[in-house]
Design a protein around this motif. Structure first.
Motif, PDB file in Angstrom:
ATOM      1  N   SER A 158      41.009  34.733  26.526  1.00 41.42           N
ATOM      2  CA  SER A 158      42.656  34.846  26.170  1.00 41.42           C
ATOM      3  C   SER A 158      42.963  36.175  26.814  1.00 41.42           C
ATOM      4  CB  SER A 158      43.124  34.595  24.917  1.00 41.42           C
ATOM      5  OG  SER A 158      42.631  35.546  23.969  1.00 41.42           O
ATOM      6  N   MET A 159      42.101  36.977  27.043  1.00 39.56           N
ATOM      7  CA  MET A 159      42.434  38.597  27.303  1.00 39.56           C
ATOM      8  C   MET A 159      42.133  38.738  28.830  1.00 39.56           C
ATOM      9  SD  MET A 159      41.251  40.417  24.085  1.00 39.56           S
ATOM     10  CE  MET A 159      41.764  42.209  24.689  1.00 39.56           C
ATOM     11  N   MET A 160      41.680  37.685  29.544  1.00 38.58           N
ATOM     12  CA  MET A 160      41.069  37.847  30.880  1.00 38.58           C
ATOM     13  C   MET A 160      41.908  37.534  31.980  1.00 38.58           C
ATOM     14  SD  MET A 160      37.086  36.524  30.443  1.00 38.58           S
ATOM     15  CE  MET A 160      36.907  36.669  32.157  1.00 38.58           C
ATOM     16  N   GLY A 161      43.011  36.960  31.568  1.00 37.09           N
ATOM     17  CA  GLY A 161      44.238  36.528  32.543  1.00 37.09           C
ATOM     18  C   GLY A 161      43.913  35.158  33.091  1.00 37.09           C
ATOM     19  N   THR A 162      44.888  34.981  34.185  1.00 39.38           N
ATOM     20  CA  THR A 162      44.791  33.572  35.066  1.00 39.38           C
ATOM     21  C   THR A 162      43.637  33.659  35.848  1.00 39.38           C
ATOM     22  OG1 THR A 162      47.113  33.573  34.809  1.00 39.38           O
ATOM     23  CG2 THR A 162      46.181  32.049  36.367  1.00 39.38           C
ATOM     24  N   ALA A 163      42.868  32.547  35.981  1.00 40.69           N
ATOM     25  CA  ALA A 163      41.866  32.182  36.834  1.00 40.69           C
ATOM     26  C   ALA A 163      42.378  31.526  37.926  1.00 40.69           C
ATOM     27  CB  ALA A 163      40.706  31.441  36.199  1.00 40.69           C
ATOM     28  N   ILE A 164      41.852  31.983  39.111  1.00 42.47           N
ATOM     29  CA  ILE A 164      42.423  31.033  40.421  1.00 42.47           C
ATOM     30  C   ILE A 164      41.344  30.994  41.138  1.00 42.47           C
ATOM     31  CG2 ILE A 164      43.790  31.597  42.685  1.00 42.47           C
ATOM     32  CD1 ILE A 164      45.431  33.797  40.996  1.00 42.47           C
ATOM     33  N   GLU A 165      41.312  29.813  41.854  1.00 41.30           N
ATOM     34  CA  GLU A 165      40.145  29.229  42.559  1.00 41.30           C
ATOM     35  C   GLU A 165      40.093  30.157  43.810  1.00 41.30           C
ATOM     36  OE1 GLU A 165      38.949  25.100  45.431  1.00 41.30           O
ATOM     37  OE2 GLU A 165      41.437  25.366  44.290  1.00 41.30           O
ATOM     38  N   GLY A 166      38.766  30.458  43.931  1.00 43.52           N
ATOM     39  CA  GLY A 166      38.389  31.279  45.017  1.00 43.52           C
ATOM     40  C   GLY A 166      36.993  32.349  44.782  1.00 43.52           C
ATOM     41  N   PRO A 167      36.996  33.037  45.690  1.00 42.26           N
ATOM     42  CA  PRO A 167      35.496  33.692  45.372  1.00 42.26           C
ATOM     43  C   PRO A 167      35.293  34.681  44.121  1.00 42.26           C
ATOM     44  CG  PRO A 167      37.032  34.929  46.950  1.00 42.26           C
ATOM     45  CD  PRO A 167      37.601  33.777  46.846  1.00 42.26           C
ATOM     46  N   ASP A 168      36.532  34.991  43.501  1.00 44.37           N
ATOM     47  CA  ASP A 168      36.328  35.578  42.266  1.00 44.37           C
ATOM     48  C   ASP A 168      35.975  34.932  41.049  1.00 44.37           C
ATOM     49  OD1 ASP A 168      36.596  38.100  43.630  1.00 44.37           O
ATOM     50  OD2 ASP A 168      39.034  37.969  43.290  1.00 44.37           O
ATOM     51  N   GLN A 169      36.294  33.380  41.303  1.00 41.78           N
ATOM     52  CA  GLN A 169      36.209  32.549  39.915  1.00 41.78           C
ATOM     53  C   GLN A 169      34.530  32.382  39.653  1.00 41.78           C
ATOM     54  OE1 GLN A 169      37.352  28.548  40.981  1.00 41.78           O
ATOM     55  NE2 GLN A 169      35.405  28.208  42.341  1.00 41.78           N
ATOM     56  N   GLY A 170      34.111  32.281  38.561  1.00 42.76           N
ATOM     57  CA  GLY A 170      32.783  31.994  37.936  1.00 42.76           C
ATOM     58  C   GLY A 170      32.651  32.233  36.534  1.00 42.76           C
ATOM     59  N   GLN A 171      31.272  32.585  36.203  1.00 41.74           N
ATOM     60  CA  GLN A 171      30.962  32.472  34.559  1.00 41.74           C
ATOM     61  C   GLN A 171      30.091  33.742  34.416  1.00 41.74           C
ATOM     62  OE1 GLN A 171      29.204  28.430  34.303  1.00 41.74           O
ATOM     63  NE2 GLN A 171      30.892  27.669  33.621  1.00 41.74           N
ATOM     64  N   VAL A 172      29.938  34.040  33.501  1.00 43.84           N
ATOM     65  CA  VAL A 172      29.270  35.103  32.909  1.00 43.84           C
ATOM     66  C   VAL A 172      28.697  34.677  31.642  1.00 43.84           C
ATOM     67  CG1 VAL A 172      31.138  36.402  32.212  1.00 43.84           C
ATOM     68  CG2 VAL A 172      28.954  37.568  32.361  1.00 43.84           C
TER      69      VAL A 172
END
Length: 263
Positions: free
Chosen positions: A108-122
Motif C-alpha cells: 500500500s506504500m509503494m504507489g501505482t504499478a505501471i506496465e513496463g520495465p519497472d514492474q516485477g516482484q521481489v
C-alpha cells in the motif's frame, strides 16, 4: 576568315541543341512530359502507382506501442485497525493473518504499478521481533530493482506494527508484487486447523552403503478432538474476496488449455 568565325558559333549551337535534347529526355523519363504514341489504344486506362514507403520493423513496433495504453494498478489500501487487531491474535499457520497484513501494508506504500520495465516482484526473508519491530530484511530474489527499492523504503517508513501473535520472533518469507497484473492474495482460513501434510521423501533412496530398505513416509498427525475444537474457535469467517482470490489462484495454477475442447 569567314569560315573561322562560323566554326565557334556552330559549335555553340550544337552544344545548345545537345543539352536541350538531354533535358527533354530527362523530363520525359521523370514523367514531367508524357509522350503520346500514335498507336495508343484509347480503351486502355493507364494507372501510375507511387512506390510504397518502406518501414522498418522497429518503426512498426513503435507505432503499435504508441497506440496501446500501458496497464496500471493503484496501490491497495492499508490494513485497517480491525484487520491488524485480528492479525495480532491469530497464531495459526505461522501467524498467517499477520504475515498477510504485513505484505498488504508494504504494497500500500509503494504507489501505482505501471506496465513496463519497472514492474516485477521481489521476495524477502523477514524477521519481526516480539514487539513488532522489523529486525531483518533479506532479499532472496527480485525481478525489478524498482520494486525492491520501493518495498525496502516502505518497510523502513511503515508505522509501528502490533506485537506478534505468539509473543516470539516471527520469521517468514514474503513476495511483494509490483505489477498491474498481480492477483488478489487475500487468504482463506477455513483449512488452517488441518495438519500440514508431511514432507515427501523418496522411499527408494539408497546411499549404496547402508542396508537397503523401503522407508515409509510418516502419516499426518491428527489433532485431538479437544485441540481441534479449540483451534476452530480462532477461525474467522472467510470473506467473499478471500474465497474468490483463492479460487482464482487455483484456476491459474491448475487450468489447462486442453480441457473442454470439442472432439
Amino acid at each position: 576568315m569567314t569560315q573561322l568565325r562560323l566554326r565557334p558559333s556552330l559549335a555553340i549551337w550544337l552544344s545548345i541543341a545537345l543539352h536541350l535534347g538531354l533535358i527533354l529526355l530527362w523530363a520525359t523519363y521523370e514523367g514531367f512530359i508524357f509522350a503520346k504514341p500514335k498507336d495508343r489504344n484509347p480503351d486502355i486506362i493507364e494507372v501510375h502507382l507511387e512506390e510504397p514507403i518502406a518501414k522498418n520493423n522497429s518503426d512498426l513496433a513503435t507505432s503499435l506501442n504508441s497506440d496501446k495504453q500501458a496497464a496500471s494498478s493503484e496501490a491497495p489500501s492499508a490494513p485497517t485497525a480491525e484487520e491488524w487487531a485480528f492479525a495480532s491474535k491469530y497464531t495459526l499457520k505461522n501467524s498467517k493473518g499477520y504475515r498477510h497484513s504485513f505484505g498488504q501494508q508494504v504494497r500500500s506504500m509503494m504507489g501505482t504499478a505501471i506496465e513496463g520495465p519497472d514492474q516485477g516482484q521481489v521476495r524477502f526473508s523477514i524477521e519481526i521481533a516480539p514487539n513488532g519491530t522489523v529486525t531483518k530484511v533479506e532479499t532472496l530474489w527480485k525481478t525489478s530493482d524498482k520494486a525492491e527499492r520501493l518495498a525496502r523504503r516502505a518497510i523502513q517508513s511503515m508505522p509501528t506494527l502490533p506485537p506478534t501473535p505468539t509473543g516470539k520472533p516471527l520469521i517468514f518469507e514474503r513476495t511483494i508484487s509490483f505489477t498491474p497484473f498481480a492477483s488478489n492474495d487475500a487468504p482463506v482460513y477455513r483449512d488452517d486447523c488441518l495438519p500440514d501434510p508431511p514432507s515427501f521423501g523418496n522411499p527408494f533412496a539408497w546411499d549404496g552403503k547402508s542396508p537397503q530398505d523401503i522407508k515409509k513416509n510418516k502419516p499426518a498427525e491428527k489433532p485431538s478432538p479437544e485441540a481441534l475444537a479449540e483451534c476452530l474457535k480462532q477461525l474467522p469467517q472467510d470473506s467473499i474476496e478471500g474465497i474468490a482470490a483463492h479460487n482464482q489462484r487455483q484456476l491459474d495454477q491448475w487450468r489447462s488449455n486442453k480441457l473442454n475442447q470439442e472432439k
